[in-house]
Design a protein around this motif. Structure first.
Motif, PDB file in Angstrom:
ATOM      1  N   ALA A   1       5.093  95.417   4.230  1.00 25.70           N
ATOM      2  CA  ALA A   1       4.199  96.548   4.496  1.00 25.70           C
ATOM      3  C   ALA A   1       5.040  97.803   4.337  1.00 25.70           C
ATOM      4  O   ALA A   1       6.071  97.949   5.001  1.00 25.70           O
ATOM      5  N   SER A   2       4.601  98.679   3.448  1.00 27.25           N
ATOM      6  CA  SER A   2       5.463  99.812   3.139  1.00 27.25           C
ATOM      7  C   SER A   2       4.674 101.037   2.724  1.00 27.25           C
ATOM      8  O   SER A   2       3.647 100.924   2.053  1.00 27.25           O
ATOM      9  N   PRO A   3       5.217 102.211   3.074  1.00 33.33           N
ATOM     10  CA  PRO A   3       4.673 103.430   2.501  1.00 33.33           C
ATOM     11  C   PRO A   3       5.198 103.583   1.073  1.00 33.33           C
ATOM     12  O   PRO A   3       5.968 102.739   0.593  1.00 33.33           O
ATOM     13  N   GLU A   4       4.797 104.636   0.442  1.00 32.01           N
ATOM     14  CA  GLU A   4       5.251 104.951  -0.914  1.00 32.01           C
ATOM     15  C   GLU A   4       6.104 106.212  -0.835  1.00 32.01           C
ATOM     16  O   GLU A   4       5.653 107.220  -0.301  1.00 32.01           O
ATOM     17  N   TYR A   5       7.342 106.128  -1.319  1.00 27.45           N
ATOM     18  CA  TYR A   5       8.215 107.300  -1.356  1.00 27.45           C
ATOM     19  C   TYR A   5       8.448 107.662  -2.819  1.00 27.45           C
ATOM     20  O   TYR A   5       8.928 106.825  -3.595  1.00 27.45           O
ATOM     21  N   ASN A   6       8.122 108.868  -3.190  1.00 29.69           N
ATOM     22  CA  ASN A   6       8.358 109.357  -4.551  1.00 29.69           C
ATOM     23  C   ASN A   6       7.788 108.406  -5.602  1.00 29.69           C
ATOM     24  O   ASN A   6       8.444 108.087  -6.581  1.00 29.69           O
ATOM     25  N   TYR A   7       6.567 107.941  -5.358  1.00 31.28           N
ATOM     26  CA  TYR A   7       5.848 107.038  -6.270  1.00 31.28           C
ATOM     27  C   TYR A   7       6.496 105.661  -6.376  1.00 31.28           C
ATOM     28  O   TYR A   7       6.269 104.937  -7.344  1.00 31.28           O
TER      29      TYR A   7
ATOM     30  N   ILE B   1       1.396  94.955   1.293  1.00 28.86           N
ATOM     31  CA  ILE B   1       0.327  95.804   1.786  1.00 28.86           C
ATOM     32  C   ILE B   1       0.954  97.158   2.091  1.00 28.86           C
ATOM     33  O   ILE B   1       2.181  97.260   2.211  1.00 28.86           O
ATOM     34  N   GLY B   2       0.153  98.184   2.191  1.00 31.13           N
ATOM     35  CA  GLY B   2       0.753  99.474   2.476  1.00 31.13           C
ATOM     36  C   GLY B   2      -0.224 100.484   3.028  1.00 31.13           C
ATOM     37  O   GLY B   2      -1.420 100.436   2.726  1.00 31.13           O
ATOM     38  N   ALA B   3       0.319 101.380   3.836  1.00 30.09           N
ATOM     39  CA  ALA B   3      -0.477 102.439   4.445  1.00 30.09           C
ATOM     40  C   ALA B   3       0.223 103.776   4.233  1.00 30.09           C
ATOM     41  O   ALA B   3       1.454 103.861   4.263  1.00 30.09           O
ATOM     42  N   THR B   4      -0.590 104.785   4.020  1.00 32.16           N
ATOM     43  CA  THR B   4      -0.085 106.138   3.837  1.00 32.16           C
ATOM     44  C   THR B   4      -1.113 107.125   4.349  1.00 32.16           C
ATOM     45  O   THR B   4      -2.297 106.811   4.424  1.00 32.16           O
ATOM     46  N   GLN B   5      -0.652 108.314   4.671  1.00 29.42           N
ATOM     47  CA  GLN B   5      -1.580 109.364   5.073  1.00 29.42           C
ATOM     48  C   GLN B   5      -2.223 110.033   3.860  1.00 29.42           C
ATOM     49  O   GLN B   5      -3.193 110.752   3.997  1.00 29.42           O
ATOM     50  N   GLY B   6      -1.690 109.754   2.679  1.00 27.86           N
ATOM     51  CA  GLY B   6      -2.224 110.345   1.456  1.00 27.86           C
ATOM     52  C   GLY B   6      -3.460 109.623   0.941  1.00 27.86           C
ATOM     53  O   GLY B   6      -4.007 108.730   1.593  1.00 27.86           O
ATOM     54  N   LEU B   7      -3.863 109.984  -0.256  1.00 32.70           N
ATOM     55  CA  LEU B   7      -5.104 109.466  -0.835  1.00 32.70           C
ATOM     56  C   LEU B   7      -4.926 108.252  -1.735  1.00 32.70           C
ATOM     57  O   LEU B   7      -5.901 107.584  -2.051  1.00 32.70           O
ATOM     58  N   TRP B   8      -3.708 107.952  -2.159  1.00 33.06           N
ATOM     59  CA  TRP B   8      -3.513 106.884  -3.146  1.00 33.06           C
ATOM     60  C   TRP B   8      -3.234 105.528  -2.523  1.00 33.06           C
ATOM     61  O   TRP B   8      -3.227 104.514  -3.214  1.00 33.06           O
TER      62      TRP B   8
ATOM     63  N   VAL C   1       1.132  87.463  -4.118  1.00 32.98           N
ATOM     64  CA  VAL C   1      -0.313  87.400  -3.906  1.00 32.98           C
ATOM     65  C   VAL C   1      -0.826  88.805  -4.229  1.00 32.98           C
ATOM     66  O   VAL C   1      -0.631  89.734  -3.442  1.00 32.98           O
ATOM     67  N   LEU C   2      -1.446  88.947  -5.377  1.00 33.34           N
ATOM     68  CA  LEU C   2      -1.821  90.276  -5.861  1.00 33.34           C
ATOM     69  C   LEU C   2      -3.195  90.740  -5.397  1.00 33.34           C
ATOM     70  O   LEU C   2      -3.443  91.940  -5.313  1.00 33.34           O
ATOM     71  N   GLN C   3      -4.077  89.807  -5.111  1.00 30.61           N
ATOM     72  CA  GLN C   3      -5.446  90.168  -4.733  1.00 30.61           C
ATOM     73  C   GLN C   3      -5.792  89.569  -3.381  1.00 30.61           C
ATOM     74  O   GLN C   3      -5.391  88.449  -3.100  1.00 30.61           O
ATOM     75  N   PRO C   4      -6.510  90.244  -2.562  1.00 32.93           N
ATOM     76  CA  PRO C   4      -6.999  91.596  -2.777  1.00 32.93           C
ATOM     77  C   PRO C   4      -5.883  92.609  -2.524  1.00 32.93           C
ATOM     78  O   PRO C   4      -4.936  92.343  -1.780  1.00 32.93           O
ATOM     79  N   GLU C   5      -5.991  93.752  -3.140  1.00 37.60           N
ATOM     80  CA  GLU C   5      -5.047  94.831  -2.877  1.00 37.60           C
ATOM     81  C   GLU C   5      -5.383  95.438  -1.518  1.00 37.60           C
ATOM     82  O   GLU C   5      -6.546  95.659  -1.198  1.00 37.60           O
ATOM     83  N   VAL C   6      -4.351  95.662  -0.727  1.00 36.37           N
ATOM     84  CA  VAL C   6      -4.525  96.319   0.561  1.00 36.37           C
ATOM     85  C   VAL C   6      -3.800  97.655   0.469  1.00 36.37           C
ATOM     86  O   VAL C   6      -2.583  97.731   0.594  1.00 36.37           O
ATOM     87  N   LEU C   7      -4.570  98.685   0.183  1.00 39.34           N
ATOM     88  CA  LEU C   7      -4.072 100.034  -0.048  1.00 39.34           C
ATOM     89  C   LEU C   7      -4.723 100.946   0.987  1.00 39.34           C
ATOM     90  O   LEU C   7      -5.825 101.440   0.780  1.00 39.34           O
ATOM     91  N   VAL C   8      -4.056 101.154   2.105  1.00 36.98           N
ATOM     92  CA  VAL C   8      -4.656 101.892   3.213  1.00 36.98           C
ATOM     93  C   VAL C   8      -4.356 103.382   3.055  1.00 36.98           C
ATOM     94  O   VAL C   8      -3.264 103.850   3.407  1.00 36.98           O
ATOM     95  N   ALA C   9      -5.315 104.117   2.506  1.00 33.53           N
ATOM     96  CA  ALA C   9      -5.204 105.565   2.362  1.00 33.53           C
ATOM     97  C   ALA C   9      -5.697 106.235   3.639  1.00 33.53           C
ATOM     98  O   ALA C   9      -6.496 105.666   4.386  1.00 33.53           O
ATOM     99  N   GLN C  10      -5.193 107.429   3.892  1.00 32.46           N
ATOM    100  CA  GLN C  10      -5.566 108.205   5.080  1.00 32.46           C
ATOM    101  C   GLN C  10      -5.464 107.359   6.352  1.00 32.46           C
ATOM    102  O   GLN C  10      -6.377 107.292   7.169  1.00 32.46           O
ATOM    103  N   ALA C  11      -4.316 106.734   6.487  1.00 36.98           N
ATOM    104  CA  ALA C  11      -4.081 105.805   7.610  1.00 36.98           C
ATOM    105  C   ALA C  11      -4.273 106.462   8.966  1.00 36.98           C
ATOM    106  O   ALA C  11      -4.682 105.795   9.924  1.00 36.98           O
ATOM    107  N   GLN C  12      -4.016 107.733   9.064  1.00 35.91           N
ATOM    108  CA  GLN C  12      -4.170 108.428  10.346  1.00 35.91           C
ATOM    109  C   GLN C  12      -5.604 108.347  10.867  1.00 35.91           C
ATOM    110  O   GLN C  12      -5.837 108.481  12.078  1.00 35.91           O
ATOM    111  N   ASN C  13      -6.563 108.066   9.998  1.00 30.94           N
ATOM    112  CA  ASN C  13      -7.963 107.939  10.408  1.00 30.94           C
ATOM    113  C   ASN C  13      -8.377 106.495  10.652  1.00 30.94           C
ATOM    114  O   ASN C  13      -9.515 106.241  11.036  1.00 30.94           O
TER     115      ASN C  13
END
Length: 185
Positions: free
Chosen positions: A80-86, A115-122, A143-155
Motif C-alpha cells: 500500500a503506497s502513495p505516489e511520489y513524483n509519479y 493498492i494505494g491512497a492519495t489526497q490527489g485525484l489520480w 494481482v492486477l485487477q481490480p485496481e484499488v486507486l483511492v483518490a481524495q483519501a482524506q474524504n
C-alpha cells in the motif's frame, strides 16, 4: 495440520496517520482466518549500497538481514503506497532493492497486490504502473485487477482511520481474495 498462509504488508509511507497504513489495516481485517498478516517495518534500513551487499561482503547490515528474513516468511505481499513524483516512493524502492538482490531474494516468484491512497485525484495509478517492471524482473505474480486507486483519501477515512467508502472496501476485499487464492503452501 495445514500451515496458515502468511501475507506481509509493505507501506510506502512512513508518516504517522498515513492513509496507506490505514489501507493495510483494512486489508488485514478482510483476510480469512487462516491467513497470518504482518506489516514489515523498514525505517532503520540504510540506503542501498552494493558495497554492503553480498557477495561483496560476508554479511548484510543487520537491519537488512532481519527485514529479508521477515519477507522470506511470506507466501504473498500486499503493498500500500502513495505516489511520489509519479512513481514509487524512494524509501519503499530502496527496501525492495535490498530484498531483490541475490538468488535468495525473498520476493522472487511470489504473489503481490498493490493498492494505494492519495489526497490527489489520480489515486496512485502511476506508482502502481511503476511497479510492473520490478515485478517482471522478480518473476512475481501481481494481482492486477481490480485496481484499488483511492483518490481524495482524506474524504474516505474517518478520524479514527476507518474506511467509510463502501466501493473501495468492496474492491479491496475482491483484490485480497484474489491474492489469497494465488498463495501456494
Amino acid at each position: 495440520m495445514e500451515k496458515n498462509k502468511t501475507i506481509i504488508g509493505l507501506c510506502g509511507s512512513l508518516r504517522k496517520g498515513s492513509y496507506n497504513q490505514m489501507l493495510l489495516k483494512v486489508a488485514a481485517s478482510l483476510l480469512p482466518d487462516d491467513v497470518d498478516f504482518e506489516i514489515a517495518k523498514y525505517d532503520d534500513i540504510p540506503v542501498y549500497n552494493e558495497d554492503h551487499d553480498l557477495p561483496a561482503v560476508t554479511e548484510r547490515p543487520e537491519s537488512v538481514t532481519r527485514f529479508r528474513a521477515l519477507l522470506a516468511t511470506a507466501d504473498a505481499f500486499i503493498i500500500a503506497s502513495p505516489e511520489y513524483n509519479y512513481s514509487i516512493p524512494g524509501g519503499l524502492k530502496n527496501v525492495i532493492d535490498w530484498a531483490s538482490r541475490g538468488k535468495d531474494s525473498p520476493l522472487m516468484h511470489k504473489p503481490v497486490a498493490v493498492i494505494g491512497a492519495t489526497q490527489g485525484l489520480w489515486g496512485t495509478v502511476r506508482m502502481q504502473a511503476a511497479f510492473l517492471p520490478v515485478f517482471t524482473f522478480l518473476n512475481m505474480n501481481p494481482v492486477l485487477q481490480p485496481e484499488v486507486l483511492v483518490a481524495q483519501a482524506q474524504n474516505k477515512f474517518d478520524e479514527s482511520g476507518n474506511l467509510n467508502d463502501e466501493m473501495t472496501m468492496s474492491l479491496i476485499k475482491e483484490k485480497i481474495n484474489k491474492l489469497v487464492s494465488t498463495c501456494k503452501i
